[in-house]
Write a protein that holds these residues in place. Sequence first.
Motif, PDB file in Angstrom:
ATOM      1  N   ALA A 169      31.636 -16.224  14.679  1.00 19.14           N
ATOM      2  CA  ALA A 169      30.703 -16.958  15.520  1.00 19.14           C
ATOM      3  C   ALA A 169      30.338 -18.304  14.902  1.00 19.14           C
ATOM      4  CB  ALA A 169      29.446 -16.133  15.750  1.00 19.14           C
ATOM      5  N   PHE A 170      30.676 -18.482  13.646  1.00 23.04           N
ATOM      6  CA  PHE A 170      30.370 -19.738  12.968  1.00 23.04           C
ATOM      7  C   PHE A 170      31.627 -20.566  12.788  1.00 23.04           C
ATOM      8  CE2 PHE A 170      26.181 -18.920  12.144  1.00 23.04           C
ATOM      9  CZ  PHE A 170      25.955 -17.758  11.444  1.00 23.04           C
ATOM     10  N   GLU A 171      31.500 -21.825  12.923  1.00 26.67           N
ATOM     11  CA  GLU A 171      32.566 -22.676  12.411  1.00 26.67           C
ATOM     12  C   GLU A 171      32.238 -22.987  10.968  1.00 26.67           C
ATOM     13  OE1 GLU A 171      32.307 -25.469  15.486  1.00 26.67           O
ATOM     14  OE2 GLU A 171      34.240 -24.818  16.318  1.00 26.67           O
ATOM     15  N   LYS A 172      30.956 -23.102  10.715  1.00 23.26           N
ATOM     16  CA  LYS A 172      30.520 -23.302   9.348  1.00 23.26           C
ATOM     17  C   LYS A 172      29.835 -22.026   8.889  1.00 23.26           C
ATOM     18  CE  LYS A 172      30.070 -28.164  10.060  1.00 23.26           C
ATOM     19  NZ  LYS A 172      29.126 -29.271  10.254  1.00 23.26           N
ATOM     20  N   VAL A 173      29.901 -21.821   7.642  1.00 18.83           N
ATOM     21  CA  VAL A 173      29.409 -20.572   7.080  1.00 18.83           C
ATOM     22  C   VAL A 173      28.160 -20.859   6.259  1.00 18.83           C
ATOM     23  CG1 VAL A 173      30.032 -18.717   5.474  1.00 18.83           C
ATOM     24  CG2 VAL A 173      31.743 -19.637   7.030  1.00 18.83           C
ATOM     25  N   PRO A 174      27.142 -20.017   6.406  1.00 20.13           N
ATOM     26  CA  PRO A 174      25.941 -20.249   5.609  1.00 20.13           C
ATOM     27  C   PRO A 174      26.212 -20.005   4.131  1.00 20.13           C
ATOM     28  CG  PRO A 174      25.725 -18.225   6.900  1.00 20.13           C
ATOM     29  CD  PRO A 174      27.022 -18.850   7.294  1.00 20.13           C
ATOM     30  N   LEU A 175      25.581 -20.784   3.320  1.00 17.36           N
ATOM     31  CA  LEU A 175      25.821 -20.705   1.879  1.00 17.36           C
ATOM     32  C   LEU A 175      24.519 -21.003   1.137  1.00 17.36           C
ATOM     33  CD1 LEU A 175      27.592 -20.767  -0.715  1.00 17.36           C
ATOM     34  CD2 LEU A 175      28.075 -23.163  -0.187  1.00 17.36           C
ATOM     35  N   LYS A 176      24.147 -20.050   0.313  1.00 22.10           N
ATOM     36  CA  LYS A 176      22.984 -20.280  -0.561  1.00 22.10           C
ATOM     37  C   LYS A 176      23.499 -20.529  -1.955  1.00 22.10           C
ATOM     38  CE  LYS A 176      19.560 -17.299   1.553  1.00 22.10           C
ATOM     39  NZ  LYS A 176      19.131 -15.907   1.446  1.00 22.10           N
ATOM     40  N   LEU A 177      23.011 -21.574  -2.547  1.00 21.44           N
ATOM     41  CA  LEU A 177      23.509 -21.938  -3.865  1.00 21.44           C
ATOM     42  C   LEU A 177      22.353 -22.514  -4.676  1.00 21.44           C
ATOM     43  CD1 LEU A 177      26.539 -21.793  -4.631  1.00 21.44           C
ATOM     44  CD2 LEU A 177      26.700 -24.215  -4.069  1.00 21.44           C
ATOM     45  N   GLU A 178      22.332 -22.220  -5.951  1.00 19.36           N
ATOM     46  CA  GLU A 178      21.375 -22.913  -6.815  1.00 19.36           C
ATOM     47  C   GLU A 178      22.169 -23.844  -7.718  1.00 19.36           C
ATOM     48  OE1 GLU A 178      18.328 -20.439  -8.635  1.00 19.36           O
ATOM     49  OE2 GLU A 178      18.299 -21.804 -10.361  1.00 19.36           O
ATOM     50  N   VAL A 179      21.878 -25.112  -7.605  1.00 19.90           N
ATOM     51  CA  VAL A 179      22.630 -26.075  -8.415  1.00 19.90           C
ATOM     52  C   VAL A 179      21.661 -26.803  -9.335  1.00 19.90           C
ATOM     53  CG1 VAL A 179      24.243 -28.013  -8.392  1.00 19.90           C
ATOM     54  CG2 VAL A 179      24.262 -26.372  -6.512  1.00 19.90           C
ATOM     55  N   ASN A 180      21.902 -26.714 -10.602  1.00 17.51           N
ATOM     56  CA  ASN A 180      21.043 -27.336 -11.615  1.00 17.51           C
ATOM     57  C   ASN A 180      19.568 -27.000 -11.383  1.00 17.51           C
ATOM     58  OD1 ASN A 180      23.381 -28.471 -12.650  1.00 17.51           O
ATOM     59  ND2 ASN A 180      23.151 -30.341 -11.433  1.00 17.51           N
ATOM     60  N   GLY A 181      19.318 -25.767 -11.050  1.00 18.49           N
ATOM     61  CA  GLY A 181      17.937 -25.297 -10.879  1.00 18.49           C
ATOM     62  C   GLY A 181      17.362 -25.549  -9.495  1.00 18.49           C
ATOM     63  N   LYS A 182      18.079 -26.285  -8.672  1.00 16.88           N
ATOM     64  CA  LYS A 182      17.568 -26.581  -7.326  1.00 16.88           C
ATOM     65  C   LYS A 182      18.253 -25.668  -6.315  1.00 16.88           C
ATOM     66  CE  LYS A 182      16.963 -30.502  -4.263  1.00 16.88           C
ATOM     67  NZ  LYS A 182      17.421 -31.855  -3.978  1.00 16.88           N
ATOM     68  N   LYS A 183      17.442 -25.072  -5.428  1.00 18.13           N
ATOM     69  CA  LYS A 183      18.010 -24.138  -4.458  1.00 18.13           C
ATOM     70  C   LYS A 183      18.433 -24.867  -3.187  1.00 18.13           C
ATOM     71  CE  LYS A 183      15.973 -19.842  -5.902  1.00 18.13           C
ATOM     72  NZ  LYS A 183      14.773 -19.833  -6.734  1.00 18.13           N
TER      73      LYS A 183
END
Lengths: 326, 208
Positions: B50-64
């Motif tokens: 149902a998505f063309e884009k996929v949800p993604l949770k990421l923490e990069v250098n301490g930032k969510k």
Amino acid sequence: MNQFNYIRPSKQQAAIDAVAKDGNAKFIAGGTNLVDLMKRGVMAPQKLVDINRLPLTKIERQGNALRIGALALNSTVADDRQVRERQPLLVQAINAGASAQLRNMATTGGNMLQRTRCPYFYDTAMPCNKREPGTGCGALEGINRMHAIFGFSDKCIAVHPSDMSVALVALDATVLVSGPKGDRRIPFTDLHRLPGDAPEKDTTLEPGELITAVDVPDGPFTKHVSYYKVRERASYAFALVSAAAALDLDGTTIKSARLAFGSVAHKPWRLTAAEQMLVGKPATEETFRQAAAVAMQGAKAFKHNEYKLKLAPNTLIQALKTAAAA
Amino acid sequence: MNLESDKPAQHDEARRYFLKQSSLLTALALVPGPVVQAASAQFDETVAAAFEKVPLKLEVNGKKYKLKVEPRTTLLDLLRENLNLNGTKKGCDYGQCGACTVHVDGQRVNSCLSFAVMHDGKKVTTIEGLADADKLHPMQAAFVKHDGFQCGYCTPGQIMSAVACVREGHADSEGEIREYMSGNICRCGAYTNIVAAIQEVKNGGQKV
Ligand SMILES: Cc1cc2nc3c(=O)[nH]c(=O)nc-3n(C[C@H](O)[C@H](O)[C@H](O)COP(=O)(O)OP(=O)(O)OC[C@H]3O[C@@H](n4cnc5c(N)ncnc54)[C@H](O)[C@@H]3O)c2cc1C
Ligand code: FES
Ligand code: FES
């Protein structure tokens, strides 16, 4: 890169079904081989089934074997205490491959199933029966410096590039597979196939079959082992030729041996005749030379890889000497 | 949007144009809540299609970050093109040079060879996240002191790899350092000084 659908099942059966039902779907594990090939247009799956949520990372004892999960990372396996104690040959072979970063991504299953590095396979402007059946083998009459000296066909002379697999074939490993028709066990020697008339098929896996683990049986090969890899720079390069040697010694007498070549054929190349010849012989250079001569029976070179006819036996002798001295 | 689970995405020109025009990242708020929850609970086929884009949770250098990405976006491209963290470099884009080395959950990896979506829920550290505010990380300081670079293009990757090399316990000798740093190519040939920098940090006993 082509677009693709992406799914990340947490159930093994869902992952298997997704690939079994869709000829254009592929599993993805570490991605270090598949992403590379997708970027180059060599492979273009329309669906990727990310298997990293499946619980296949464990390394544990199972009867008289070490069971290594298909998703155990190369670096994890090479650092594992049990693997280091019981299967030092495997540790050496893994650490001879790729780089520290790549080994942190590469998985046990993915490593076995990595595809050839033949430049004609990689170059989509060139003919290649493995990439596009029926187009011909560019390497046969082309630049074939890196290519096979055993087990090739007139359809394909590519070699299998995995270092880890050379140790696994020598150590009598068994691959555990789960597929649409259930589970089965494949002796490691039978996982990869020779090119014959169907070089597009690297292995004997059926569509949708997932490697879940590999069993490496306990053996006496805990000390006198050597994975000897010859390459064009000291590290971070594929082998020109490699040799795995494991010896069980009684004083200086060889009780049993396990031997295999890498990068000489379409599959990791077990050397059973040479192994048998070593049994009961003294572990001397002379014996190793005789074994290497047996190992090379039937080898045949192409225009640019004649050097392998000399390099391969010398690599095996070196591996045997190093193993004996270990 | 393709809502049927088994059909591959359509490839008509209009859609391509749309995809080009729309930015890679879309606010997750645009996606109905229950769908997002279903997606993160178990990312099953129906939801994915149902998505063309996929949800993604990421923490990069301490930032969510809560993102939506095309599955074919590599972690490297996500960092550089979308999060504007262009300290991480693209050298070869094929795993052959190490310029793109970052840490994912503390382990060094080549960010060019994996898709960003494969790192859902993970913590990424890039060269931008290494220093402690204005204070250089000891490895950064050692690279400066020993001239561990000339053009500097490979340096972020070298430093991320070097930090991991020491943390892994693979920096006990010059030979070991050279072997375990072999995944980072330096076309300027600063290797001698890179090894010296790593040895200094290793022997200095600072926390890395
Ligand atoms: C620059 C570079 C240098 C390298 N040097 C070496 C080297 O010197 N020696 C060496 O041996 N290797 C080397 N490699 C290759 C590397 O070891 C492989 O890319 C890696 O092991 C593949 O594992 P993966 O998990 O990333 O596989 P992926 O890329 O995820 O998958 C590879 C293939 O296996 C399939 N697959 C993965 N897991 C499973 C499973 N469980 N069941 C069924 N199918 C599965 C995928 O569908 C895909 O077709 C190098 C790679 C690079 C990029
Ligand atoms: S850019 Fe990733 S290894 Fe070269
Ligand atoms: S400093 Fe120029 S490539 Fe390393």
